[in-house]
Write a protein that holds these residues in place. Structure first.
Motif, PDB file in Angstrom:
ATOM      1  N   THR A 200       0.831  -1.207   0.000  1.00  0.00           N
ATOM      2  CA  THR A 200       0.000   0.000   0.000  1.00  0.00           C
ATOM      3  C   THR A 200       0.866   1.257   0.000  1.00  0.00           C
ATOM      4  O   THR A 200       0.606   2.211  -0.749  1.00  0.00           O
ATOM      5  CB  THR A 200      -0.924  -0.003   1.236  1.00  0.00           C
ATOM      6  N   ALA A 204       0.343   3.751  -3.135  1.00  0.00           N
ATOM      7  CA  ALA A 204      -0.453   4.951  -2.874  1.00  0.00           C
ATOM      8  C   ALA A 204       0.093   6.219  -3.546  1.00  0.00           C
ATOM      9  O   ALA A 204      -0.695   7.031  -4.047  1.00  0.00           O
ATOM     10  CB  ALA A 204      -0.605   5.161  -1.371  1.00  0.00           C
ATOM     11  N   MET A 207      -1.315   6.620  -6.964  1.00  0.00           N
ATOM     12  CA  MET A 207      -2.730   6.996  -6.922  1.00  0.00           C
ATOM     13  C   MET A 207      -2.890   8.477  -6.571  1.00  0.00           C
ATOM     14  O   MET A 207      -3.717   9.182  -7.152  1.00  0.00           O
ATOM     15  CB  MET A 207      -3.471   6.129  -5.902  1.00  0.00           C
ATOM     16  N   LEU A 208      -2.066   8.940  -5.625  1.00  0.00           N
ATOM     17  CA  LEU A 208      -2.146  10.343  -5.225  1.00  0.00           C
ATOM     18  C   LEU A 208      -1.771  11.271  -6.383  1.00  0.00           C
ATOM     19  O   LEU A 208      -2.360  12.344  -6.544  1.00  0.00           O
ATOM     20  CB  LEU A 208      -1.236  10.593  -4.028  1.00  0.00           C
ATOM     21  N   GLY A 213      -7.987   6.562  -6.585  1.00  0.00           N
ATOM     22  CA  GLY A 213      -7.594   5.182  -6.337  1.00  0.00           C
ATOM     23  C   GLY A 213      -8.454   4.610  -5.220  1.00  0.00           C
ATOM     24  O   GLY A 213      -9.000   5.352  -4.400  1.00  0.00           O
ATOM     25  N   HIS A 214      -8.575   3.295  -5.201  1.00  0.00           N
ATOM     26  CA  HIS A 214      -9.478   2.654  -4.237  1.00  0.00           C
ATOM     27  C   HIS A 214      -8.821   1.384  -3.710  1.00  0.00           C
ATOM     28  O   HIS A 214      -8.514   0.462  -4.475  1.00  0.00           O
ATOM     29  CB  HIS A 214     -10.803   2.310  -4.926  1.00  0.00           C
ATOM     30  N   ARG A 248      -7.616   5.878   5.397  1.00  0.00           N
ATOM     31  CA  ARG A 248      -8.768   6.498   4.742  1.00  0.00           C
ATOM     32  C   ARG A 248      -8.994   7.918   5.263  1.00  0.00           C
ATOM     33  O   ARG A 248      -9.223   8.842   4.472  1.00  0.00           O
ATOM     34  CB  ARG A 248     -10.031   5.660   4.963  1.00  0.00           C
ATOM     35  N   LEU A 251      -6.374  10.289   3.755  1.00  0.00           N
ATOM     36  CA  LEU A 251      -6.299  10.525   2.310  1.00  0.00           C
ATOM     37  C   LEU A 251      -7.646  10.731   1.620  1.00  0.00           C
ATOM     38  O   LEU A 251      -7.688  10.936   0.409  1.00  0.00           O
ATOM     39  CB  LEU A 251      -5.582   9.344   1.633  1.00  0.00           C
ATOM     40  N   CYS A 252      -8.748  10.701   2.371  1.00  0.00           N
ATOM     41  CA  CYS A 252     -10.068  10.763   1.734  1.00  0.00           C
ATOM     42  C   CYS A 252     -10.291  12.067   0.976  1.00  0.00           C
ATOM     43  O   CYS A 252     -11.063  12.107   0.009  1.00  0.00           O
ATOM     44  CB  CYS A 252     -11.175  10.536   2.762  1.00  0.00           C
ATOM     45  N   ILE A 256      -8.549   9.304  -2.549  1.00  0.00           N
ATOM     46  CA  ILE A 256      -8.277   7.904  -2.230  1.00  0.00           C
ATOM     47  C   ILE A 256      -9.417   7.344  -1.387  1.00  0.00           C
ATOM     48  O   ILE A 256      -9.770   7.916  -0.350  1.00  0.00           O
ATOM     49  CB  ILE A 256      -6.950   7.738  -1.474  1.00  0.00           C
TER      50      ILE A 256
END
Length: 362
Positions: A200, A204, A207-208, A213-214, A248, A251-252, A256
């Motif tokens: 992860t 990550a 994704m950032l 990203g999920h 979560r 980064l929500c 993410i």
């Protein structure tokens, strides 16, 4: 007074005939309202009883999850989905179901031959599916995982990963908390916790950079409630829950998403003949692997933060521990020794008899 009533009756034929009649009309209205209220209360009681019956006998997931309907195809069609532990069990079935929804797949596990088998099985049913096999050992260390993440991000014309399905897990046979060896402890945490978190951390940032990203984390009911006989496994899943729910929240706001899925006992095709025989004799009710995969995708595509998948009595225990912890933990203390006893005898470790049955055998 009589003259006033007579005059009003002439002007309005519906006007009460005597001075007592308004009182009688009011009483009738009050009675009608009372009957309507009783009817509504009976209706609500009936609905509550029906929902309670379904929850106790039919429902195979938490009430939010099972109310969401089918998976949302538009959320995964054309998206890149990376699945660890994809060579068997829930991972294999998840791969098939994601392919049915039009996702592009990256399949990872240690056994390349088994991954190729899963790939060919999917292609035989979905010839247009786009699937890549990427062997990986979660316990191999950060440098190895860094190379795997770079390779995964480069697949499908550098499209990157939309969904990371953390499904790989290491599970030990049921035994007492003090009976686990150091080797078993390390093997469990290296895969379930350290490897998953490292993967992860490395993925990550990509994704950032894309702002989306999920992560979908296959945890366990043992990550929400005590699991006598599975203390180390339960500890590893509690660790996953703690890490990913914190991630979560961090980064929500950056695009993410994190969905933590907590299945109870699942019936997988890989169950041995001996285990299947034990289940038949003990009447151990398990959610099918196909249904577990379906509900997992429902949770992910509907953006749920957490989802529970199980039949009773596991669901009841999860609700009690979540919302009435004093009662929930008292209940688990009551059945702890009996669950160890049932596991040692290869019996049903998810039975109501653990709650209402006799004492632990000598």
């Amino acid at each position: 007074m009589y003259g006033v009533y007579s005059t009003l009756r002439l002007l309005d034929p519906k006007f009460p005939r005597t001075s007592e009649e308004p009182k009688r009309i009011g009483q009738r209205h009050a009675g009608a309202k009372k009957m309507l209220l009783l009817f509504l209360l009976a209706l609500l009681a009936g609905a509550a009883a029906f929902l309670l019956f379904k929850f106790a006998t039919v429902v195979d997931g938490d009430l939010t999850l099972v109310s969401r309907g089918p998976p949302r195809r538009e959320r995964v069609d054309g998206k890149v989905v990376w699945i660890t532990g994809a060579s068997r069990g829930i991972g294999e079935v998840l791969s098939m179901q994601f392919a049915n929804l039009g996702a592009k797949l990256i399949l990872s596990a240690r056994n390349k031959d088994e991954l190729e088998r899963v790939k060919q099985n999917i292609l035989s049913k979905n010839p247009d599916s786009r699937i890549e096999v990427l062997p990986m050992d979660l316990s191999a260390g950060e440098e190895s995982l860094k190379q795997v993440v770079h390779a995964a991000e480069s697949l499908f014309s550098n499209a990157g990963i939309d969904y990371m399905i953390h499904n790989a897990a290491f599970e030990r046979p049921k035994r007492g908390a003090l009976e686990e060896s150091e080797g078993g402890l390390k093997a469990t945490f290296n895969v379930n916790v350290i490897g998953t978190i490292n993967l992860t951390r490395l993925l990550a940032p990509y994704m950032l950079d894309r702002g989306m990203g999920h992560f979908v984390v296959m945890s366990s009911a043992a990550g929400k409630v005590p699991a006598p006989g599975q203390a180390v496994y339960s500890a590893s899943k509690h660790a996953l829950n703690g890490y990913f729910t914190s991630l979560r929240s961090e980064l929500c706001t950056k695009g993410i998403k994190v969905t933590v899925v907590c299945p109870g006992p699942i019936e997988t095709p890989q169950s041995s003949a001996a285990a299947s025989s034990v289940q038949r004799h003990s009447s151990e009710k398990r959610v099918s692997v196909e249904r577990c995969a379906e509900l997992t995708i429902v949770a992910a595509t509907h953006g749920l933060k957490e989802a529970w998948i199980s039949y009773q009595p596991v669901l009841t225990v999860m609700y009690l521990v979540q919302y009435m912890p004093t009662i929930g933990y008292w209940l688990m203390d009551k059945i702890g020794a009996k669950r160890l006893d049932a596991a040692a005898k290869k019996g049903n470790t998810y039975s109501w008899n653990l709650i209402f049955g006799g004492k632990k055998s000598a």
